[in-house]
Structures are given as structure tokens and as C-alpha cells.
Write a protein that holds these residues in place. Structure first.
Motif, mmCIF file in Angstrom:
data_model
loop_
_atom_site.group_PDB
_atom_site.id
_atom_site.type_symbol
_atom_site.label_atom_id
_atom_site.label_comp_id
_atom_site.label_asym_id
_atom_site.label_seq_id
_atom_site.Cartn_x
_atom_site.Cartn_y
_atom_site.Cartn_z
ATOM 1 N N PRO A 104 2.957 8.525 3.065
ATOM 2 C CA PRO A 104 3.622 9.799 3.380
ATOM 3 C C PRO A 104 3.812 10.116 4.868
ATOM 4 O O PRO A 104 4.899 10.548 5.257
ATOM 5 C CB PRO A 104 2.728 10.855 2.721
ATOM 6 N N LYS A 145 9.123 17.076 7.536
ATOM 7 C CA LYS A 145 8.276 16.180 8.337
ATOM 8 C C LYS A 145 9.136 15.359 9.299
ATOM 9 O O LYS A 145 8.831 15.243 10.485
ATOM 10 C CB LYS A 145 7.507 15.241 7.400
ATOM 11 N N SER A 190 6.928 0.645 6.459
ATOM 12 C CA SER A 190 8.250 1.150 6.088
ATOM 13 C C SER A 190 8.258 2.661 5.883
ATOM 14 O O SER A 190 9.272 3.234 5.486
ATOM 15 C CB SER A 190 8.754 0.439 4.823
ATOM 16 N N SER A 191 7.125 3.317 6.147
ATOM 17 C CA SER A 191 7.073 4.783 6.086
ATOM 18 C C SER A 191 7.910 5.336 7.232
ATOM 19 O O SER A 191 8.271 4.612 8.155
ATOM 20 C CB SER A 191 5.634 5.271 6.264
ATOM 21 N N LEU A 249 2.338 3.303 -3.514
ATOM 22 C CA LEU A 249 3.223 2.962 -4.635
ATOM 23 C C LEU A 249 3.851 4.227 -5.218
ATOM 24 O O LEU A 249 3.827 4.460 -6.422
ATOM 25 C CB LEU A 249 2.420 2.230 -5.706
ATOM 26 N N GLY A 250 4.422 5.063 -4.337
ATOM 27 C CA GLY A 250 4.996 6.342 -4.780
ATOM 28 C C GLY A 250 6.439 6.201 -5.223
ATOM 29 O O GLY A 250 6.846 5.167 -5.754
ATOM 30 N N ASN A 251 7.224 7.255 -5.014
ATOM 31 C CA ASN A 251 8.627 7.287 -5.444
ATOM 32 C C ASN A 251 9.401 6.089 -4.917
ATOM 33 O O ASN A 251 10.226 5.508 -5.622
ATOM 34 C CB ASN A 251 9.306 8.563 -4.937
ATOM 35 N N VAL A 265 0.860 -1.190 0.000
ATOM 36 C CA VAL A 265 0.000 0.000 0.000
ATOM 37 C C VAL A 265 0.894 1.236 0.000
ATOM 38 O O VAL A 265 1.689 1.432 0.921
ATOM 39 C CB VAL A 265 -0.923 0.004 1.239
ATOM 40 N N PHE A 301 -2.371 -1.425 -3.642
ATOM 41 C CA PHE A 301 -3.325 -0.315 -3.599
ATOM 42 C C PHE A 301 -2.587 1.012 -3.452
ATOM 43 O O PHE A 301 -1.593 1.114 -2.729
ATOM 44 C CB PHE A 301 -4.310 -0.446 -2.425
ATOM 45 N N ASP A 302 -3.097 2.021 -4.166
ATOM 46 C CA ASP A 302 -2.644 3.406 -3.990
ATOM 47 C C ASP A 302 -3.833 4.260 -4.389
ATOM 48 O O ASP A 302 -4.642 3.854 -5.221
ATOM 49 C CB ASP A 302 -1.442 3.696 -4.907
ATOM 50 N N ILE A 303 -3.975 5.454 -3.789
ATOM 51 C CA ILE A 303 -5.083 6.334 -4.196
ATOM 52 C C ILE A 303 -4.829 6.914 -5.590
ATOM 53 O O ILE A 303 -5.735 7.445 -6.207
ATOM 54 C CB ILE A 303 -5.329 7.493 -3.198
ATOM 55 N N SER A 304 -3.580 6.792 -6.070
ATOM 56 C CA SER A 304 -3.260 7.290 -7.412
ATOM 57 C C SER A 304 -3.497 6.182 -8.434
ATOM 58 O O SER A 304 -2.902 5.107 -8.360
ATOM 59 C CB SER A 304 -1.800 7.749 -7.448
ATOM 60 N N VAL A 330 15.531 7.044 -3.317
ATOM 61 C CA VAL A 330 14.900 6.453 -4.498
ATOM 62 C C VAL A 330 15.875 5.539 -5.261
ATOM 63 O O VAL A 330 15.489 4.444 -5.679
ATOM 64 C CB VAL A 330 14.289 7.561 -5.399
ATOM 65 N N GLY A 347 14.173 12.942 -6.187
ATOM 66 C CA GLY A 347 14.940 12.769 -4.951
ATOM 67 C C GLY A 347 14.084 12.762 -3.699
ATOM 68 O O GLY A 347 12.995 12.188 -3.684
ATOM 69 N N VAL A 365 13.164 2.786 6.108
ATOM 70 C CA VAL A 365 14.301 2.548 5.223
ATOM 71 C C VAL A 365 15.142 3.792 5.025
ATOM 72 O O VAL A 365 14.678 4.905 5.186
ATOM 73 C CB VAL A 365 13.842 2.059 3.832
HETATM 74 P P1 NAD Z 1 5.513 9.571 -2.231
HETATM 75 O O1 NAD Z 1 4.710 10.775 -1.890
HETATM 76 O O2 NAD Z 1 6.258 9.517 -3.515
HETATM 77 O O3 NAD Z 1 4.563 8.268 -2.195
HETATM 78 C C1 NAD Z 1 3.493 8.103 -1.333
HETATM 79 C C2 NAD Z 1 2.409 7.339 -2.071
HETATM 80 O O4 NAD Z 1 1.324 7.110 -1.171
HETATM 81 C C3 NAD Z 1 1.829 8.096 -3.259
HETATM 82 O O5 NAD Z 1 1.841 7.263 -4.406
HETATM 83 C C4 NAD Z 1 0.403 8.423 -2.818
HETATM 84 O O6 NAD Z 1 -0.524 8.451 -3.902
HETATM 85 C C5 NAD Z 1 0.114 7.276 -1.881
HETATM 86 N N1 NAD Z 1 -0.961 7.536 -0.939
HETATM 87 C C6 NAD Z 1 -1.267 8.672 -0.274
HETATM 88 N N2 NAD Z 1 -2.321 8.482 0.527
HETATM 89 C C7 NAD Z 1 -2.687 7.178 0.376
HETATM 90 C C8 NAD Z 1 -3.691 6.372 0.956
HETATM 91 N N3 NAD Z 1 -4.548 6.849 1.855
HETATM 92 N N4 NAD Z 1 -3.757 5.080 0.575
HETATM 93 C C9 NAD Z 1 -2.905 4.574 -0.337
HETATM 94 N N5 NAD Z 1 -1.938 5.285 -0.922
HETATM 95 C C10 NAD Z 1 -1.829 6.579 -0.562
HETATM 96 O O7 NAD Z 1 6.491 9.335 -0.987
HETATM 97 P P2 NAD Z 1 7.835 8.458 -0.938
HETATM 98 O O8 NAD Z 1 8.985 9.313 -1.299
HETATM 99 O O9 NAD Z 1 7.607 7.178 -1.641
HETATM 100 O O10 NAD Z 1 7.943 8.217 0.650
HETATM 101 C C11 NAD Z 1 7.072 7.357 1.359
HETATM 102 C C12 NAD Z 1 7.535 7.250 2.791
HETATM 103 O O11 NAD Z 1 8.893 6.794 2.827
HETATM 104 C C13 NAD Z 1 7.516 8.561 3.574
HETATM 105 O O12 NAD Z 1 7.130 8.307 4.898
HETATM 106 C C14 NAD Z 1 8.963 9.028 3.509
HETATM 107 O O13 NAD Z 1 9.314 9.856 4.604
HETATM 108 C C15 NAD Z 1 9.706 7.709 3.522
HETATM 109 N N6 NAD Z 1 11.029 7.724 2.883
HETATM 110 C C16 NAD Z 1 11.252 8.376 1.695
HETATM 111 C C17 NAD Z 1 12.524 8.355 1.126
HETATM 112 C C18 NAD Z 1 12.827 9.080 -0.176
HETATM 113 O O14 NAD Z 1 14.020 9.246 -0.495
HETATM 114 N N7 NAD Z 1 11.831 9.500 -0.951
HETATM 115 C C19 NAD Z 1 13.559 7.661 1.747
HETATM 116 C C20 NAD Z 1 13.306 6.969 2.924
HETATM 117 C C21 NAD Z 1 12.030 7.018 3.483
#
Ligand code: NAD
Length: 295
Positions: free
Chosen positions: A67, A245, A93-94, A10-12, A8, A31-34, A124, A237, A120
Motif C-alpha cells: 500500500p 496518497k 511495483s507499489s 497479494l491485494g487487488n 509480497v 506472502f501477505d498479512i491477509s 485492476v 477499482g 505500474v
Molecule cells: P491493496 O490494498 O488491494 O493490496 C495491498 C496488499 O498488501 C493487501 O493484500 C494487504 O493485505 C497487503 N499488505 C499490507 N501490509 C502488508 C505487509 N506488511 N506485508 C505483506 N502484505 C501486506 O492495494 P492495491 O490496489 O493492490 O495497490 C498496491 C499498490 O499499487 C499501491 O501502492 C497502489 O498505489 C499501487 N497501484 C494501485 C493501482 C490500482 O488500480 N489499485 C494501480 C496502480 C498502482
């Protein structure tokens, strides 16, 4: 063997992590809201759900990569409100508050399933190349139960201690990263003001005592590290929103544990200022661009 794995968020990060689980032969329930994020995974062979409760019931492991606190909490409420499959192991893993980790662990274990934190580090590129570091908080048995699955997405899977200790490690690390990125930015700007070439100065830092990830792998000055976001107008990035946050979370746990974090607190306010200037969606190395001298 092949497992049913729910994913659940599926972002970056999550998109790459789920893809690597599939590459390792697991069956993915996502699942993702996107919608584009779901379509992308469906094209790779994942099963897309509209109800996460159903996704969780069909999964041996569920990984959440969302997020922030509120979204993670709401997602688990929805997934577990009508009961759980007692064989499901939930892995978040958030990056979230360790206090929320403990509350989720209590609520989910009361329903009969298991929950652990496994945030983690590695960004990316680490998610894409399956070289992430996982910081696991849970019992020894739980750590052993998840290790194999996490190894499909990372190369260092560390047992940090009991519930919340993964997040404790993550928050302290990211606070240091936030501070060191500002330190590198200040030093690069100063050296350039004094007449040094940025590449030459970066070479000096990176073979001297100032060396760190922000100087060596992710230098904030354009033209120094070819793959760093600085060379791509600070796009992609790790966003300023997310590091801000994380500093807010670090500040909360520092307050509750009575711990002084003067540099962390200042870093928090600097990134908050960047956000107020509209730079929240840029990579956090944009702090260099913000503070550099223009003349
Ligand atoms: P992101 O914003 O790219 O991805 C988050 C995803 O969650 C999006 O695809 C969004 O559509 C989805 N989402 C939002 N609300 C939702 C819901 N209610 N149900 C299902 N999906 C939903 O964020 P990211 O960069 O992938 O980071 C995710 C987490 O990992 C964050 O907590 C961040 O702090 C952590 N993190 C990020 C990094 C990085 O380098 N980007 C590194 C380590 C940890």
C-alpha cells in the motif's frame, strides 16, 4: 526459463500479477498479512511463507506490491535485515516516494543485492489481463534483466531512467489522472444540468478535445461506461485513499523540486475532503457523486 519469483502483497493488483507470473510458468513464493489472500494463491500452486527473509533467499526476483511508504519500508527491513541472497533482484511495483526508492536502493545494494522501482499503471483490469504499463527506474542492465519477467504481467515495459524515475513518471501521471477525473465530473454535471443526456454528452467528449481516460474508459457517471465502478456503486477499482496518497507524494516531490502544481494541490484537497466524508474506500470516480447537483 522458469524462475523462482517472490511476491509480497497479494491485494487487488498483486493477486492478479502473481497469478499471471504463475501462468507464464514461474514458481511463486508468496506472502501477505491477509490469510485469505495467501490461501487463494496456495490453491493456484504458490508456496506460502510466514517469513519474508526466507522467501527472498529462495527467489531470483522479489516483487513487492504494497500500500504505502511505511509498509514498503518495513517489509524491506524485515526481508533484508539478516542479509540477502546476492543473486536476488528486488523490484518494487507499489507507488511510493522516489526518495524512499533511492534509500532502499542504497541499503540493498550495500548488502550486495539489487533493487529497482517499477510502478505500474493500468488498474485492476490491467493487472488481471496482464496489460499493465511498467515504469522502470534503474540501470540499462537492470532494465534488461527484469524486462522478461515484467512482460508476464504487462504489455509496455518502459525504461524511464535511473532509480526513482519510474516513480517520478507514475506520480506525474496519477496527478494528471486525479485532476482529469474531477474535470470530467464537473463537465458531465454541468452538461446534465443544462439538459444534456449523459451518454450523448460522453459521446461528444470522446470524439472531441475533452477526451481522456476518465471520460472514455472510466466515466464517473453511472450508465455511461458499462464496466466502470460508477455502475457498481463506486466499489472496487482504484480507491480514493490511494489516489489521495499519490497526490500527497506528488505534492512532496513538487515541494522538494520547487515546482508549482496548483491544480494538483487543489485535487489533493478535494479527494482529502471525500476521505473525510467516509468515501476513502470507494473508487476515486465517486468524486462525481460527491459534487453532482441533487436537484
Ligand atoms: P491493496 O490494498 O488491494 O493490496 C495491498 C496488499 O498488501 C493487501 O493484500 C494487504 O493485505 C497487503 N499488505 C499490507 N501490509 C502488508 C505487509 N506488511 N506485508 C505483506 N502484505 C501486506 O492495494 P492495491 O490496489 O493492490 O495497490 C498496491 C499498490 O499499487 C499501491 O501502492 C497502489 O498505489 C499501487 N497501484 C494501485 C493501482 C490500482 O488500480 N489499485 C494501480 C496502480 C498502482
Amino acid at each position: 526459463g522458469s524462475k523462482n519469483i517472490g511476491f509480497v502483497g497479494l491485494g487487488n493488483m498483486g493477486g492478479h500479477m502473481a497469478t499471471n507470473l504463475m501462468k507464464a510458468g514461474h514458481k511463486l513464493h508468496v506472502f501477505d498479512i491477509s490469510k485469505p489472500a495467501c490461501d487463494n494463491m496456495a490453491a493456484k500452486g504458490a508456496k506460502v511463507y510466514s517469513k519474508t527473509a526466507e522467501l527472498a533467499k529462495n527467489s531470483d526476483f522479489v516483487i513487492t506490491m504494497l500500500p504505502n511508504n511505511d509498509i514498503v519500508n518495513a517489509s524491506y527491513e524485515e526481508m533484508t535485515a539478516d542479509g540477502v541472497n546476492k543473486n536476488t533482484m528486488f523490484i518494487d511495483s507499489s507507488t511510493i516516494d522516489p526518495v524512499l526508492v533511492k534509500s532502499l536502493q542504497e541499503r540493498i545494494s550495500a548488502k550486495g543485492a539489487r533493487f529497482i522501482d517499477a510502478p505500474v499503471s493500468g488498474g485492476v483490469p490491467g493487472a488481471e489481463q496482464a496489460t499493465l504499463t511498467f515504469m522502470v527506474g534503474g540501470t540499462e542492465a537492470e532494465y534488461n534483466a527484469v524486462k522478461g519477467v515484467l512482460e508476464c504481467m504487462g504489455k509496455r515495459i518502459t525504461h524511464c531512467g535511473n532509480y526513482g524515475m519510474g516513480q517520478a513518471a507514475k506520480l506525474a501521471n496519477n496527478m494528471m489522472l486525479a485532476i482529469s477525473m474531477i474535470g470530467v465530473s464537473e463537465a458531465m454535471n454541468l452538461a446534465m444540468r443544462l439538459g444534456l443526456d449523459p451518454k450523448i454528452f460522453a459521446e461528444i467528449i470522446n470524439s472531441s478535445t475533452g477526451r481522456c481516460w476518465a471520460s472514455e474508459i472510466y466515466n464517473p457517471v453511472p450508465g455511461v461506461c458499462p464496466t466502470a465502478p460508477a455502475n457498481n456503486a463506486y466499489k472496487g477499482g482504484f480507491s480514493t485513499d490511494l489516489i489521495t496518497k499519490d497526490l500527497g507524494l506528488a505534492s512532496g516531490v513538487a515541494t522538494s523540486s520547487n515546482t508549482p502544481i496548483p491544480m494538483g494541490a487543489l485535487a489533493h484537497q478535494i479527494y482529502r475532503t471525500l476521505k473525510s466524508k467516509g468515501l476513502g474506500n470507494k473508487d476515486f470516480s465517486v468524486v462525481y457523486d460527491f459534487m453532482k447537483n441533487e436537484n
